[in-house]
Design a protein around this motif. Sequence first.
Motif, mmCIF file in Angstrom:
data_model
loop_
_atom_site.group_PDB
_atom_site.id
_atom_site.type_symbol
_atom_site.label_atom_id
_atom_site.label_comp_id
_atom_site.label_asym_id
_atom_site.label_seq_id
_atom_site.Cartn_x
_atom_site.Cartn_y
_atom_site.Cartn_z
ATOM 1 N N PRO A 201 44.560 -1.226 -46.526
ATOM 2 C CA PRO A 201 44.501 -2.008 -46.051
ATOM 3 C C PRO A 201 46.159 -1.682 -45.323
ATOM 4 O O PRO A 201 46.453 -0.407 -45.139
ATOM 5 N N LEU A 202 46.573 -2.281 -43.783
ATOM 6 C CA LEU A 202 47.499 -1.841 -43.003
ATOM 7 C C LEU A 202 47.990 -3.214 -43.039
ATOM 8 O O LEU A 202 47.964 -4.101 -42.850
ATOM 9 N N ILE A 203 49.236 -2.991 -43.223
ATOM 10 C CA ILE A 203 50.732 -3.708 -43.313
ATOM 11 C C ILE A 203 51.158 -4.281 -42.075
ATOM 12 O O ILE A 203 51.808 -2.806 -41.537
ATOM 13 N N ILE A 204 51.100 -4.611 -40.932
ATOM 14 C CA ILE A 204 52.151 -4.867 -39.930
ATOM 15 C C ILE A 204 53.531 -5.911 -39.915
ATOM 16 O O ILE A 204 53.085 -6.816 -40.624
ATOM 17 N N ASP A 205 54.625 -5.221 -39.592
ATOM 18 C CA ASP A 205 55.745 -5.966 -39.884
ATOM 19 C C ASP A 205 56.094 -7.030 -39.148
ATOM 20 O O ASP A 205 56.729 -5.968 -37.656
ATOM 21 N N LEU A 206 56.526 -7.845 -38.923
ATOM 22 C CA LEU A 206 56.857 -9.018 -37.082
ATOM 23 C C LEU A 206 57.631 -9.634 -37.565
ATOM 24 O O LEU A 206 58.126 -10.634 -36.745
ATOM 25 N N ARG A 207 58.306 -8.532 -38.740
ATOM 26 C CA ARG A 207 60.044 -10.133 -39.127
ATOM 27 C C ARG A 207 60.394 -10.445 -38.066
ATOM 28 O O ARG A 207 61.932 -10.875 -37.848
ATOM 29 N N ASP A 208 60.932 -9.628 -37.138
ATOM 30 C CA ASP A 208 61.776 -8.971 -35.679
ATOM 31 C C ASP A 208 61.459 -9.355 -35.070
ATOM 32 O O ASP A 208 62.427 -8.411 -34.333
ATOM 33 N N ALA A 209 60.059 -9.851 -35.339
ATOM 34 C CA ALA A 209 59.544 -9.344 -33.691
ATOM 35 C C ALA A 209 60.208 -11.256 -33.062
ATOM 36 O O ALA A 209 59.065 -12.327 -33.241
ATOM 37 N N PRO A 210 60.851 -10.977 -31.926
ATOM 38 C CA PRO A 210 61.244 -12.679 -31.394
ATOM 39 C C PRO A 210 60.304 -12.808 -29.847
ATOM 40 O O PRO A 210 60.474 -14.185 -29.183
#
Length: 365
Positions: free
Chosen positions: A214-223
């Motif tokens: 599995p790949l985890i893509i972190d979008l928490r800081d993507a405005p």
Amino acid sequence: MRIAPALAVFVVVLASAQCLHAAPLEAIRDILRRHLLDPPDEATLAGLSEDDLQGRLRDIDPYARIISGGEYRTPLGAADSWIGIGAGLAMRAGGPVLHVYRGGGAERAGVPDRVRLLEIDGASVRGQDAETIASGLRGEAGSTVRLRVALPGGGEKSFTVRREAFSPLDVELVPPGNQRVVRVRDFAGGLTRPAMRATLDFLARTTASDPSAPLIIDLRDAPGGDLYEAFDLAGLFLPAGTLLGTIRGRDGYALEIRAPGGDKYSMPLTLLIGPETASSAEIFAGILRQHERARLVGQTTYGKCSSQTDARLSDGSVLRYTNREVLFPSGDTCTGTGLTPDLAVGDDELDMLQRLVERARALSP
């Protein structure tokens, strides 16, 4: 009350209202009349005045604003023109939080990622708004600032950070690489998709990494960022011809966007989201979730599935206004509601990447 998307510390803040009074009102009315996605009536346009122009614009379009010519930076402007501590700023209920970028001054000074900011040069930031805090963090290249933060494991610590020119990466591989965690901070036109492909191809060549894991893509800081880059990035994970969404414009205009051909990635996906995940990042996440291609872990996103454009005015200032709405394949939009995660976490967990990774792995099939 929703939290605004993260404010990048190394970019300029919008000009104050006092600098905007010279904006040509009739030109603004004409642009809104002819180009705004949902144009107001003439009485509303006539009510625009130099008195609280920013506020009156937001009453017409929540995302409309005037930017002075001196403060304006085009969305495609070079990142190497940014000077600062190499971090972003997000306002939370518990206080301001710093998003630390890899390779920037804050990281080199040892500042942990996503820590709560307590003091700037010995002065408390308690009760200050985002613009005031950002102003304290800015400075000339080569100058330093003393930051006191609350450490993730408890306690407090001070760091001296050097301000400098900094080029943040749109796509970052979070070490160690065998975690298969990729952070996307921005959707930059023509840049983010190839950066993601290069990162994933690197992971596939790494013997310590299983390409089918599995790949985890972190979008928490993507405005947000470029709308079409969000579509292109989603297309990397979906078969050619798959409906990605529909762009709605004025007067019944609608444009369907479908996934292009080319090599695709088939690994399971989990996306990390939060209140600062907005605009193009929400569109990317929503497309993959609607096609059951990815699961979402975190907190409800900002709620802005629309696109803005900029119009230069005769006095050099710029009017930014909404001209398009994005509909998911189902016909729904995230505007005003955001995306609800498949697995919700509390405020304490949202800033703990390793904990989120553990939750994401448990959620993956």
